[in-house]
Write an enzyme that holds these catalytic residues in place. Structure first.
Site, PDB file in Angstrom:
ATOM      1  N   MET A 157     -45.241  -8.469 -58.572  1.00 23.35           N
ATOM      2  CA  MET A 157     -45.738  -9.024 -59.832  1.00 23.35           C
ATOM      3  C   MET A 157     -47.064  -8.354 -60.193  1.00 23.35           C
ATOM      4  O   MET A 157     -47.851  -8.887 -60.973  1.00 23.35           O
ATOM      5  CB  MET A 157     -45.923 -10.541 -59.712  1.00 23.35           C
ATOM      6  CG  MET A 157     -44.598 -11.259 -59.408  1.00 23.35           C
ATOM      7  SD  MET A 157     -44.490 -12.916 -60.109  1.00 23.35           S
ATOM      8  CE  MET A 157     -45.862 -13.711 -59.305  1.00 23.35           C
ATOM      9  N   LEU A 174     -51.786  -5.574 -57.354  1.00 24.14           N
ATOM     10  CA  LEU A 174     -51.459  -5.008 -56.035  1.00 24.14           C
ATOM     11  C   LEU A 174     -52.643  -5.055 -55.080  1.00 24.14           C
ATOM     12  O   LEU A 174     -53.775  -4.785 -55.468  1.00 24.14           O
ATOM     13  CB  LEU A 174     -50.989  -3.557 -56.207  1.00 24.14           C
ATOM     14  CG  LEU A 174     -49.811  -3.340 -57.152  1.00 24.14           C
ATOM     15  CD1 LEU A 174     -49.442  -1.848 -57.220  1.00 24.14           C
ATOM     16  CD2 LEU A 174     -48.590  -4.163 -56.741  1.00 24.14           C
ATOM     17  N   GLY A 180     -51.409  -5.555 -49.010  1.00 22.20           N
ATOM     18  CA  GLY A 180     -50.099  -6.043 -48.588  1.00 22.20           C
ATOM     19  C   GLY A 180     -48.992  -5.288 -49.313  1.00 22.20           C
ATOM     20  O   GLY A 180     -48.073  -4.736 -48.695  1.00 22.20           O
ATOM     21  N   HIS A 181     -49.108  -5.236 -50.641  1.00 23.54           N
ATOM     22  CA  HIS A 181     -48.145  -4.459 -51.418  1.00 23.54           C
ATOM     23  C   HIS A 181     -48.153  -2.986 -50.992  1.00 23.54           C
ATOM     24  O   HIS A 181     -47.112  -2.352 -50.850  1.00 23.54           O
ATOM     25  CB  HIS A 181     -48.479  -4.498 -52.912  1.00 23.54           C
ATOM     26  CG  HIS A 181     -48.470  -5.868 -53.526  1.00 23.54           C
ATOM     27  ND1 HIS A 181     -49.624  -6.518 -53.906  1.00 23.54           N
ATOM     28  CD2 HIS A 181     -47.453  -6.699 -53.835  1.00 23.54           C
ATOM     29  CE1 HIS A 181     -49.313  -7.694 -54.428  1.00 23.54           C
ATOM     30  NE2 HIS A 181     -48.003  -7.842 -54.399  1.00 23.54           N
ATOM     31  N   GLN A 195     -40.193 -17.849 -62.502  1.00 28.14           N
ATOM     32  CA  GLN A 195     -40.531 -18.401 -61.194  1.00 28.14           C
ATOM     33  C   GLN A 195     -41.815 -19.224 -61.214  1.00 28.14           C
ATOM     34  O   GLN A 195     -42.289 -19.642 -60.169  1.00 28.14           O
ATOM     35  CB  GLN A 195     -40.584 -17.300 -60.131  1.00 28.14           C
ATOM     36  CG  GLN A 195     -41.738 -16.330 -60.237  1.00 28.14           C
ATOM     37  CD  GLN A 195     -41.536 -15.138 -59.316  1.00 28.14           C
ATOM     38  OE1 GLN A 195     -40.667 -14.291 -59.530  1.00 28.14           O
ATOM     39  NE2 GLN A 195     -42.330 -15.057 -58.267  1.00 28.14           N
ATOM     40  N   GLN A 230     -43.868 -10.413 -45.370  1.00 24.86           N
ATOM     41  CA  GLN A 230     -43.735 -11.610 -44.529  1.00 24.86           C
ATOM     42  C   GLN A 230     -44.568 -12.764 -45.060  1.00 24.86           C
ATOM     43  O   GLN A 230     -44.273 -13.919 -44.782  1.00 24.86           O
ATOM     44  CB  GLN A 230     -44.167 -11.274 -43.100  1.00 24.86           C
ATOM     45  CG  GLN A 230     -44.114 -12.460 -42.131  1.00 24.86           C
ATOM     46  CD  GLN A 230     -44.917 -12.211 -40.867  1.00 24.86           C
ATOM     47  OE1 GLN A 230     -45.114 -11.061 -40.477  1.00 24.86           O
ATOM     48  NE2 GLN A 230     -45.359 -13.269 -40.220  1.00 24.86           N
ATOM     49  N   GLN A 279     -39.341 -16.794 -49.223  1.00 27.85           N
ATOM     50  CA  GLN A 279     -38.761 -15.906 -50.235  1.00 27.85           C
ATOM     51  C   GLN A 279     -37.946 -14.786 -49.593  1.00 27.85           C
ATOM     52  O   GLN A 279     -36.807 -14.518 -49.996  1.00 27.85           O
ATOM     53  CB  GLN A 279     -39.880 -15.310 -51.087  1.00 27.85           C
ATOM     54  CG  GLN A 279     -39.450 -14.161 -51.988  1.00 27.85           C
ATOM     55  CD  GLN A 279     -40.594 -13.610 -52.807  1.00 27.85           C
ATOM     56  OE1 GLN A 279     -40.967 -14.180 -53.822  1.00 27.85           O
ATOM     57  NE2 GLN A 279     -41.192 -12.512 -52.360  1.00 27.85           N
ATOM     58  N   VAL A 320     -50.475  -8.664 -44.212  1.00 29.75           N
ATOM     59  CA  VAL A 320     -51.745  -7.934 -44.122  1.00 29.75           C
ATOM     60  C   VAL A 320     -52.869  -8.933 -44.420  1.00 29.75           C
ATOM     61  O   VAL A 320     -52.758  -9.734 -45.358  1.00 29.75           O
ATOM     62  CB  VAL A 320     -51.780  -6.755 -45.121  1.00 29.75           C
ATOM     63  CG1 VAL A 320     -53.119  -6.039 -45.051  1.00 29.75           C
ATOM     64  CG2 VAL A 320     -50.632  -5.789 -44.845  1.00 29.75           C
ATOM     65  N   SER A 370     -52.399 -12.096 -54.282  1.00 29.93           N
ATOM     66  CA  SER A 370     -52.998 -11.850 -55.597  1.00 29.93           C
ATOM     67  C   SER A 370     -53.733 -13.083 -56.097  1.00 29.93           C
ATOM     68  O   SER A 370     -54.564 -12.996 -56.999  1.00 29.93           O
ATOM     69  CB  SER A 370     -51.911 -11.457 -56.596  1.00 29.93           C
ATOM     70  OG  SER A 370     -51.183 -10.352 -56.102  1.00 29.93           O
TER      71      SER A 370
END
Lengths: 293, 293
Positions: free
Chosen positions: A29, A32, A35-36, A60, A147, A152, A175, A185
């Site tokens: 989404m 970033l 983690g992304h 969502q 993770q 999800q 992360v 985010s």
């Protein structure tokens, strides 16, 4: 790097690679963070073509949730994608991606109504619907999820299996920031005081993990341990705990005894910001998802 | 002709053709008749590879419906496929296609709960779920459906659009027996007396169509005309009418005035056999779906 907004255009472009190039896909989404980027780097390493989607999916978000205020730093996101040698960024417009009178939904029943699904009605139905759309648009060979959003990731794995998507789902480890907070985010919503209290999430999981490491297998006792640490760290006047559960990492069912496929998952509201975190009871990976799975 | 039962095997086999050969797909529940064969012939003409699936999908039958007694003349079906030069027959086993603990469903809301959906709860949800599975297994370029199941075809078109499946859906005209009865695998349930009464379905649609041809555009009047013919032809002690409606062929909404995209759709129980039929208000095609659409 190509930035494409039109779903049909990217579908046509990418379909030319099928059978020739291996396509790795990271749906996001935007907003970033590292983690992304860890997912993108993994995708870059393992595939010929890397596609990142940036789409704040209205489906969502609940009516009282943060769809409008969700961060959208698109310029920075595109800069980061370019830096990571992404080949295609799919950045659809809400109105062109969901036609007016959108009626079709994909739902993984049971798994979508528990844990976060209990507190965010319709959330996972929105996720599985948009991920189906994205999978059909991009047609990847491999798709990467983090993770941090464990429920999800498990739901999407189940959907892929149930609906015969010819796609491999890979889950990459959480992360964390240097202070231990899982990257999200939504962390930008936290003020310094809230951030301090938010650190109790990971602290509590680590305590639970340590207790388990010492030989405790009783899920109730681990849960109690996590709750105790959480209640010490949060301000119950301002914060609240949605859940702390010990679950099976496939069925999401609550565990009584911690065995191989077990995780502790927690969701806590710090002020008005809802945070989630989890730890997997695996000593070899130090609580992280084994991303080779 | 290859007959393949394992979903992963056919998925791998067919994926090799993507980008090279055009795949036409005819999903069926077997008990093939000339209606199915017309779809297969059309697929044969328009594609390099023709795949037919034969799968009596338990998900689309209600608990009181005819799942168990539904005809399964697999030898004859395979013979017919071979005669039509089908390349692959996908004939999965229920237990291997739906894993125990199948939880994922695809639903086109609104369109699935009206007309036949009102009388067959969950039916279309079962259809859209299995068609999604089949599309992901076969990955066709074009898929063929019959006009006889008009609501089903319209729902699948909507699903494909909403979920961005890169598949073209083609709808082929109804095929009728010499006495006018629309071909259906369920016609074998009718005894001679019932079959006679069943002829009133098409007779009533033709009367409605003729009235419209003479200039009547008022949907209520056409509906009344169809109902009158039906009530003359059936035995109300043994038979019952589920619905007679004039609808829009995209939105399925009821029409007041018959215009370009209109159809009359009917569902009637003759004895214990539920029959459906329809006619499109199009003079050029004589009530049939224009299969070039």
């Amino acid at each position: 790097m190509k930035i494409i907004r039109d779903p049909v255009k990217i579908q046509n472009l990418l379909s030319k690679f099928s059978n020739k190039k291996k396509i790795g896909f990271v749906p996001t989404m935007g907003a970033l963070h590292e983690g992304h980027l860890s997912l993108i780097r993994k995708a870059r390493k393992e595939n010929d073509i890397v596609v990142v989607s940036i789409f704040v999916n209205p489906l969502q978000f609940g009516p009282k949730e943060d769809f409008k205020k969700y961060p959208r730093p698109i310029k920075k996101d595109l800069y980061l994608c370019k830096k990571e040698n992404v080949d295609f960024v799919f950045y659809p417009d809400v109105k062109s991606y969901y036609k007016k009178d959108h009626l079709t939904f994909v739902e993984v029943e049971k798994l979508s109504s528990i844990l976060c699904g209990r507190y965010r009605k319709g959330h996972f139905k929105g996720v599985t619907t948009v991920v189906t759309k994205l999978f059909n648009t991009v047609k990847p060979d491999v798709a990467y999820f983090g993770q941090k959003d464990l429920q999800q990731a498990i739901i999407i794995k189940k959907m892929v299996e149930d609906l015969n998507f010819p796609i491999k789902i890979k889950i990459s480890p959480i992360v964390r920031d240097s202070d231990g907070l899982a990257l999200s985010s939504r962390n930008v919503y936290l003020n310094p005081e809230e951030r301090k209290r938010a650190l109790s999430l990971y602290r509590s999981l680590k305590e639970g993990f340590n207790l388990w490491s010492k030989g405790e297998k009783n899920a109730k006792k681990i849960q109690r341990c996590i709750l105790n640490v959480l209640y010490e760290g949060i301000d119950t006047k301002k914060d609240s705990i949605d859940y702390v559960e010990i679950i099976d990492t496939e069925s999401l069912e609550k565990k009584e005894i911690i065995d191989k496929k077990s995780a502790a998952v927690i969701a806590v509201r710090i002020g008005s910001t809802r945070l989630i975190d989890n730890i997997i009871f695996d000593k070899d990976s130090n609580g992280l998802y084994n991303s080779n799975d």
